[in-house]
Design a protein around this motif. Structure first.
Motif, PDB file in Angstrom:
ATOM      1  N   LEU A 197      17.537 -28.650  39.950  1.00 52.05           N
ATOM      2  CA  LEU A 197      16.790 -27.735  39.073  1.00 52.05           C
ATOM      3  C   LEU A 197      17.646 -26.543  38.663  1.00 52.05           C
ATOM      4  N   ARG A 198      18.375 -25.986  39.634  1.00 51.13           N
ATOM      5  CA  ARG A 198      19.190 -24.797  39.331  1.00 51.13           C
ATOM      6  C   ARG A 198      20.257 -25.123  38.288  1.00 51.13           C
ATOM      7  N   LEU A 199      20.897 -26.290  38.465  1.00 48.08           N
ATOM      8  CA  LEU A 199      21.936 -26.665  37.504  1.00 48.08           C
ATOM      9  C   LEU A 199      21.323 -26.937  36.129  1.00 48.08           C
ATOM     10  N   THR A 200      20.130 -27.560  36.118  1.00 48.81           N
ATOM     11  CA  THR A 200      19.433 -27.838  34.851  1.00 48.81           C
ATOM     12  C   THR A 200      19.191 -26.548  34.078  1.00 48.81           C
ATOM     13  N   VAL A 201      18.714 -25.516  34.781  1.00 50.36           N
ATOM     14  CA  VAL A 201      18.416 -24.233  34.113  1.00 50.36           C
ATOM     15  C   VAL A 201      19.705 -23.666  33.510  1.00 50.36           C
ATOM     16  N   ALA A 202      20.826 -23.764  34.261  1.00 51.02           N
ATOM     17  CA  ALA A 202      22.099 -23.241  33.747  1.00 51.02           C
ATOM     18  C   ALA A 202      22.534 -24.013  32.500  1.00 51.02           C
ATOM     19  N   ILE A 203      22.324 -25.338  32.515  1.00 49.48           N
ATOM     20  CA  ILE A 203      22.706 -26.156  31.346  1.00 49.48           C
ATOM     21  C   ILE A 203      21.865 -25.756  30.136  1.00 49.48           C
ATOM     22  N   ILE A 204      20.553 -25.558  30.350  1.00 43.82           N
ATOM     23  CA  ILE A 204      19.678 -25.218  29.215  1.00 43.82           C
ATOM     24  C   ILE A 204      20.034 -23.840  28.658  1.00 43.82           C
ATOM     25  N   ASN A 205      20.343 -22.897  29.533  1.00 41.83           N
ATOM     26  CA  ASN A 205      20.768 -21.583  29.039  1.00 41.83           C
ATOM     27  C   ASN A 205      22.030 -21.699  28.191  1.00 41.83           C
ATOM     28  N   THR A 206      22.905 -22.626  28.577  1.00 43.21           N
ATOM     29  CA  THR A 206      24.135 -22.852  27.806  1.00 43.21           C
ATOM     30  C   THR A 206      23.791 -23.458  26.442  1.00 43.21           C
ATOM     31  N   LEU A 207      22.884 -24.442  26.440  1.00 43.94           N
ATOM     32  CA  LEU A 207      22.481 -25.072  25.170  1.00 43.94           C
ATOM     33  C   LEU A 207      21.838 -24.048  24.230  1.00 43.94           C
ATOM     34  N   ARG A 208      21.029 -23.152  24.805  1.00 46.38           N
ATOM     35  CA  ARG A 208      20.382 -22.127  23.974  1.00 46.38           C
ATOM     36  C   ARG A 208      21.428 -21.236  23.308  1.00 46.38           C
ATOM     37  N   LEU A 209      22.424 -20.863  24.098  1.00 49.19           N
ATOM     38  CA  LEU A 209      23.471 -19.994  23.580  1.00 49.19           C
ATOM     39  C   LEU A 209      24.228 -20.697  22.445  1.00 49.19           C
ATOM     40  N   GLN A 210      24.509 -21.999  22.683  1.00 52.31           N
ATOM     41  CA  GLN A 210      25.208 -22.768  21.642  1.00 52.31           C
ATOM     42  C   GLN A 210      24.365 -22.811  20.371  1.00 52.31           C
ATOM     43  N   GLN A 211      23.052 -23.015  20.556  1.00 55.50           N
ATOM     44  CA  GLN A 211      22.151 -23.100  19.397  1.00 55.50           C
ATOM     45  C   GLN A 211      22.218 -21.795  18.591  1.00 55.50           C
ATOM     46  N   GLN A 212      22.202 -20.666  19.306  1.00 54.42           N
ATOM     47  CA  GLN A 212      22.273 -19.350  18.656  1.00 54.42           C
ATOM     48  C   GLN A 212      23.585 -19.204  17.884  1.00 54.42           C
ATOM     49  N   ARG A 213      24.685 -19.585  18.556  1.00 58.79           N
ATOM     50  CA  ARG A 213      26.011 -19.431  17.920  1.00 58.79           C
ATOM     51  C   ARG A 213      26.098 -20.308  16.665  1.00 58.79           C
ATOM     52  N   GLN A 214      25.561 -21.549  16.793  1.00 57.87           N
ATOM     53  CA  GLN A 214      25.617 -22.462  15.644  1.00 57.87           C
ATOM     54  C   GLN A 214      24.818 -21.906  14.465  1.00 57.87           C
ATOM     55  N   LEU A 215      23.689 -21.261  14.766  1.00 59.80           N
ATOM     56  CA  LEU A 215      22.873 -20.647  13.704  1.00 59.80           C
ATOM     57  C   LEU A 215      23.681 -19.580  12.982  1.00 59.80           C
ATOM     58  N   GLU A 216      24.408 -18.784  13.759  1.00 56.57           N
ATOM     59  CA  GLU A 216      25.206 -17.707  13.150  1.00 56.57           C
ATOM     60  C   GLU A 216      26.316 -18.284  12.275  1.00 56.57           C
ATOM     61  N   ILE A 217      26.986 -19.330  12.784  1.00 53.63           N
ATOM     62  CA  ILE A 217      28.057 -19.970  12.001  1.00 53.63           C
ATOM     63  C   ILE A 217      27.472 -20.476  10.677  1.00 53.63           C
ATOM     64  N   TYR A 218      26.292 -21.119  10.782  1.00 52.89           N
ATOM     65  CA  TYR A 218      25.679 -21.717   9.589  1.00 52.89           C
ATOM     66  C   TYR A 218      25.339 -20.650   8.553  1.00 52.89           C
ATOM     67  N   LYS A 219      24.881 -19.500   9.025  1.00 51.11           N
ATOM     68  CA  LYS A 219      24.514 -18.439   8.072  1.00 51.11           C
ATOM     69  C   LYS A 219      25.706 -18.072   7.188  1.00 51.11           C
ATOM     70  N   HIS A 220      26.923 -18.120   7.760  1.00 49.29           N
ATOM     71  CA  HIS A 220      28.111 -17.768   6.976  1.00 49.29           C
ATOM     72  C   HIS A 220      28.505 -18.885   6.010  1.00 49.29           C
ATOM     73  N   GLN A 221      28.195 -20.131   6.400  1.00 56.69           N
ATOM     74  CA  GLN A 221      28.646 -21.261   5.562  1.00 56.69           C
ATOM     75  C   GLN A 221      27.555 -21.779   4.639  1.00 56.69           C
ATOM     76  N   LYS A 222      26.348 -21.225   4.799  1.00 57.38           N
ATOM     77  CA  LYS A 222      25.166 -21.818   4.166  1.00 57.38           C
ATOM     78  C   LYS A 222      25.359 -22.059   2.664  1.00 57.38           C
ATOM     79  N   LYS A 223      25.828 -21.011   1.956  1.00 60.66           N
ATOM     80  CA  LYS A 223      25.916 -21.095   0.510  1.00 60.66           C
ATOM     81  C   LYS A 223      26.795 -22.278   0.081  1.00 60.66           C
ATOM     82  N   GLU A 224      27.968 -22.335   0.701  1.00 63.82           N
ATOM     83  CA  GLU A 224      28.946 -23.372   0.349  1.00 63.82           C
ATOM     84  C   GLU A 224      28.398 -24.778   0.669  1.00 63.82           C
TER      85      GLU A 224
END
Length: 987
Positions: free
Chosen positions: A361-388
């Motif tokens: 369970l502890r490792l699962t929570v750490a993995i999900i927190n990592t996935l959430r962070l990746q999701q946030q970062r990907q959203l930010e990247i997309y905002k910069h590339q969206k127009k193109e």
């Protein structure tokens, strides 16, 4: 001591008498190390008698007499007592023991025997020494036999179930940390590798059967679990690695992606534009079902960050470190674990499997927190590339390795770990409900044990979140039928689990939040605005999301489902995006995408999604229009659109209440689209589709019917328009169903007549008769239709069509028109001398009877046509006979006088017919005699008798016939037997 023995009695049953069995069990350090029982049961599990004795010892320890090891007892005996003891023992079991006793006595008395070289003697009741291996008893031979048997049954007779229960047994052993788990898995694997079907499948290049494939997958996943045991010894691991490598190198070892055929270059690889890709695909290393386990042997658990994550709920970063970037913690100070996601999830599975649920369970929570962070970062990247990206309308960014359908099932693993922590174990949860299904699990929210501030989150909401993240991941369709099929199967499994969750306000909030993120997620989400052309479609997932969201946020539900309707691989114009990744290719084959083996299934899922939306939007015109547009834009298969039209019609017309006009109109519009799509292509269901459309238009009302009649040429072929559409619209049932007033009936009839005339002009052969029928009640239209038939008769129509229309005309009371059409038909006909069973004979006889009934002139007009077209003697003589039996002109056409006399065969027009008949008989006789066999002689003599009757109708007929017979005797004198018969009958 270490040896338990007893007798177990099995009570009598209706069919079996009472039985008593002797049972002996050895144990060591709380493990049963060997068992024997008189029942002789062969199974990998203990028999009921062994279990009974063990339970008796556990539950009633004071009832079991505890004795010293037998060696201690013997030590207390003197010489006489020992002699007595041995002799009594031999007497009690003399048949079994005597040979052994004699052999041992001989060895003890021989000074240099092996037995005398060892100090002391063994004692089975004294237990093992402290250094001995101690493990649970496992009957290895039995395991081998059972696996072999189940494999030989090829998945039939429930053998697949049996093998799965053996795998479950291995998992249970691992969870109990029983060292036999890996041993049993080794035995199972050895038998799997020895399966004779493997080499057969490999030779034939066919894939392994579906059932067997799934068993191999589970086998591979179990090995990953075994090698990732966090507490295994190094020597164990290197021993497993040697085994796994040995199996993986065997040429029959199944490959990870399911096909032996994949060792050949994939057809689409060979066709990619740049040589780089195809080279790459050929050089790709061979990956077997054991490759992941072999790779897993390189993983270890020594990382200090990992150790801290799994050993404490309260591991957080110091607050002063929370500024700036960190690879180990997120901004809330929660630990992250940045390993490749499927690998990290395999660790979770291993912890769970080896009996470390808290750590998992502890490792699962750490993995999900990592996935959430990746999701946030990907959203930010997309905002910069969206127009193109939106301008390009395509993206190259996509995951080459999808989590859904992955061999390690990462999402399923995290979801299970989290939900297991939330299961409410009811007292009776083991009971099976009446229907024989086990009840769905019941979950409760369990707050996350965490060192940071109370997050208000539960393991259950995390489970939902990670399932949605994983399913929504944009990923490329993998190669090969098996891998593609697995994507669909895994998706269905996850959704089935999600459907067990009761969506309370907390989960609804998680669902909404994640759906919004998926919609905004750009190219990292399968539901983002831009996706790769070869992306795995989201229809099945979106259908679940739509149904789950609808009661809580309808706008979001529709937005999501409409976005998911696309299937870019079928959009021929879709730009493919530039692919710089290895083994990720764009199919340049113009045909129906050879790489997408599951396309049929995917299209039907797209259709299911559309159908779900249509049902939900019933009564809401605005929503229905948007759904309709999505269908028309995205669904390319006529049979699926037809299915949707039928679904919409069913939902719009419930048996017990009024029809829903909004949905009925959608059904009609879809039906019209199907008509246009299938008009020029062949479709075996076309007739059914046309009939259905008329039914649907009838339900919508008279305006819809008028509309389809007026625009028939864009929807139907002329034949369909007249024989099915107009005919049904004008039928009594339709008029009744619509309860129309006179002007409405007239409007429909007028449209049907216009259609009929247009169709008759376009395709007179097939539509003329229907057109005449449809125009019967309107004089002008009927005349026009008749004229169209006459104009077409000389060029485009066959005698069958013309005779049919002619008969119809006679039936309608137009005998002269019938005669005209019959005459035209005769000019198209040609009956040879031997076609005496031709289907047109009835038409010819009818045409002559009609002409005869009209009068001498008509008969005189048709006979030259008959003589020209018919060369069959029997048909001509039949016509001749009928014409001489009654006087012509009996039809009584007004304004005509008929003499009422019989006609003579000496005068025109019958004279011409008689001559033609006689000459037909002469020609036919010669034709028949050129290749006649003796068995047809009798038949031939009868034929000549018939000919004589016709000859005798002429004035000098008997002379003509006598000459004819003499002629035959002269020409065919070689056929002696036949000529003898001719003489006998005709002189």
């Amino acid at each position: 001591g270490f040896h338990l023995s007893g007798t177990v009695t099995e009570p009598a049953t209706a069919t079996e008498p009472e039985m008593t069995y002797k049972v002996a069990i050895s144990f060591d350090r709380c493990k049963i190390t060997s068992v024997t029982c008189g029942c002789g049961n062969k199974d990998i599990f203990y028999c009921a008698h062994v279990v009974a004795l063990s339970l008796y010892r556990i539950r009633k320890p004071d009832q079991v007499k505890l004795r010293l090891p037998i060696s201690e007892t013997l030590f207390q005996m003197n010489r006489d007592q020992l002699q007595k003891f041995v002799q009594y023992l031999i007497t009690a079991h003399h048949t079994e023991v005597l040979p052994t006793a004699q052999k041992l006595a001989d060895e003890i008395l021989s000074s240099n025997s092996e037995i005398n070289q060892v100090h002391g003697a063994p004692d089975p009741t004294a237990g093992a020494s402290i250094d001995d291996e101690n493990c649970w008893h496992l009957d290895e031979e039995q395991v081998r036999e059972q696996v072999k048997l189940f494999l030989s049954q090829g998945g039939y007779y429930g053998s697949g179930k049996q093998l799965n229960s053996m795998f479950a047994k291995v998992r249970e052993m691992l969870r109990m940390r029983d060292s036999n788990g890996a041993r049993m898995l080794t035995l199972i694997t050895e038998q799997f590798m020895a399966d004779p079907r493997l080499s057969l499948w490999r030779q034939q290049g066919t894939g392994i059967t579906e059932k067997c494939r799934q068993l191999w997958d589970e086998l591979g996943a179990l090995w990953v679990c075994v090698v990732l045991n966090p507490h295994c010894k190094l020597e164990e691991k290197s021993c497993w690695l040697r085994q796994l490598r040995k199996w993986g190198e065997m040429d029959v070892c199944p490959l990870e992606d399911g096909n032996y055929g994949n060792e050949l270059p994939n057809i689409t690889n060979a066709l990619t534009q740049s040589s780089g890709h195809s080279q790459d695909s050929l050089a790709r290393p061979r990956r077997t079902v054991f490759t992941r386990a072999i790779e897993g042997c390189d993983l270890h658990w020594q990382d200090s960050h990992l150790q801290r994550i799994i050993s404490s709920d309260f591991y957080v970063s110091p607050s002063y470190q929370r500024e700036g970037e960190s690879l180990l913690f997120n901004s809330q100070g929660q630990p992250l674990w940045l390993e490749h996601v499927p690998t990290a999830c395999a660790r979770v599975d291993a912890l769970r499997s080896h009996g470390y649920p808290r750590e998992a369970l502890r490792l699962t929570v750490a993995i999900i927190n990592t996935l959430r962070l990746q999701q946030q970062r990907q959203l930010e990247i997309y905002k910069h590339q969206k127009k193109e990206l939106l301008q390009r309308g395509a993206t190259t960014i996509t995951n080459l390795e999808g989590w859904v359908g992955h061999p390690l099932n990462p999402i399923g693993c995290l979801f299970l770990t989290l939900t297991e922590a939330c299961r409410l174990e009811e007292e009776n949860c083991l009971e099976i409900s009446d229907t024989g299904d086990s009840k769905p699990p019941v979950y409760q929210h369990v707050p996350i044990a965490t060192g940071s501030q109370d997050s208000g989150e539960s393991y259950l909401s995390l489970a939902l979140e990670v399932a949605l993240m994983g399913m929504g991941q944009q990923r490329v369709m993998p190669e090969g039928l098996y891998a593609q099929d697995k994507v669909c199967r895994n998706e269905e499994q996850i959704i089935a689990r999600l459907q067990d969750l009761e969506l309370d306000p907390v989960l609804v909030q998680t669902l909404r939040k994640q759906c919004i993120l998926l919609l905004e997620g750009g190219p990292f989400s399968g539901l983002g605005e831009v996706i790769h052309r070869e992306s795995v479609p989201m229809h099945t997932f979106a259908k679940y999301l739509f149904s789950a969201l609808l009661p809580h946020d309808a706008d979001l539900a529709y937005k999501l489902a409409l976005r998911a309707m696309r299937l870019p691989v079928l959009e021929t114009t879709a730009p493919s995006g530039d692919v710089t990744h290895p083994h990720h290719l764009v199919s340049v084959v113009p045909s129906r995408y050879p790489r997408w083996f599951t396309l049929g299934h995917l299209e039907s899922q797209q259709c299911e999604l559309a159908s779900t939306m249509l049902t939900a939007a019933k009564g809401d015109m605005l929503r229905l229009r948007t759904v309709l547009e999505a269908i028309q834009k995205n669904i390319h298969s006529s049979s699926l659109i037809f299915k949707l039209a039928q679904d919409a019609f069913k939902i719009a017309t419930p048996a017990d209440s009024n029809s829903d006009t909004t949905l009925l109109n959608v059904a009609l519009e879809l039906g019209l689209q199907v008509m246009r799509m299938t008009l020029s292509t062949l479709n075996w269901r076309r007739r059914e589709m046309v009939r259905w459309l008329v039914t649907c238009a009838t339900e919508v009302g008279v305006r819809a019917l008028v509309s389809i009649l007026q625009s028939w040429y864009s929807l139907f072929t002329p034949t369909e328009a007249t024989s099915i559409v107009a005919a049904t619209v004008m039928s009594h049932n339709t008029i009744l169903r619509l309860s129309l007033d006179y002007p409405q009936r007239e409007e429909l009839a007028s449209c049907a007549r216009t259609l009929a005339l247009q169709c008759a002009m376009k395709d007179p052969q097939n539509c003329a008769l229907s057109a005449l029928t449809l125009c019967e009640k309107d004089h002008i239209a009927f005349e026009t239709a008749y004229q169209i038939v006459i104009d077409a008769a000389s060029t485009g129509m066959t005698y069958t069509q013309l005779f049919t229309i002619a008969r119809y005309m006679e039936h309608r009371g137009y005998p002269l028109r019938a005669f005209k059409l019959a005459s035209l038909a005769m000019t198209h006909l040609n009956l040879a001398y031997n076609q005496d069973t031709h289907p047109a004979i009835n038409d010819v006889l009818w045409a002559c009877a009609l002409s005869h009934s009209l009068g001498k002139n008509e008969l005189a007009a048709i006979i030259p046509l008959v003589v020209k077209s018919v060369h069959c003697a029997t048909v001509l003589s039949d016509i001749l006979r009928r014409c001489t039996m009654t006087a012509p002109g009996l039809a009584g056409i007004p304004g005509r006088r008929n003499s009422g006399k019989l006609m003579s065969t000496d005068k025109a027009p019958l004279r011409q017919l008689l001559d033609a008949t006689i000459s037909a008989y002469i020609n036919t006789t010669h034709s028949r005699l050129t290749h006649i066999s003796p068995r047809h002689y009798g038949e031939f003599i009868e034929f000549l008798s018939k000919a004589r009757e016709t000859f005798l109708l002429a004035q000098d007929g008997h002379i003509q016939f006598a000459q004819f017979i003499d002629n035959l005797k002269q020409i065919y004198k070689g056929k002696k037997k036949l000529m003898l018969l001719v003489r006998e009958r005709f002189g």
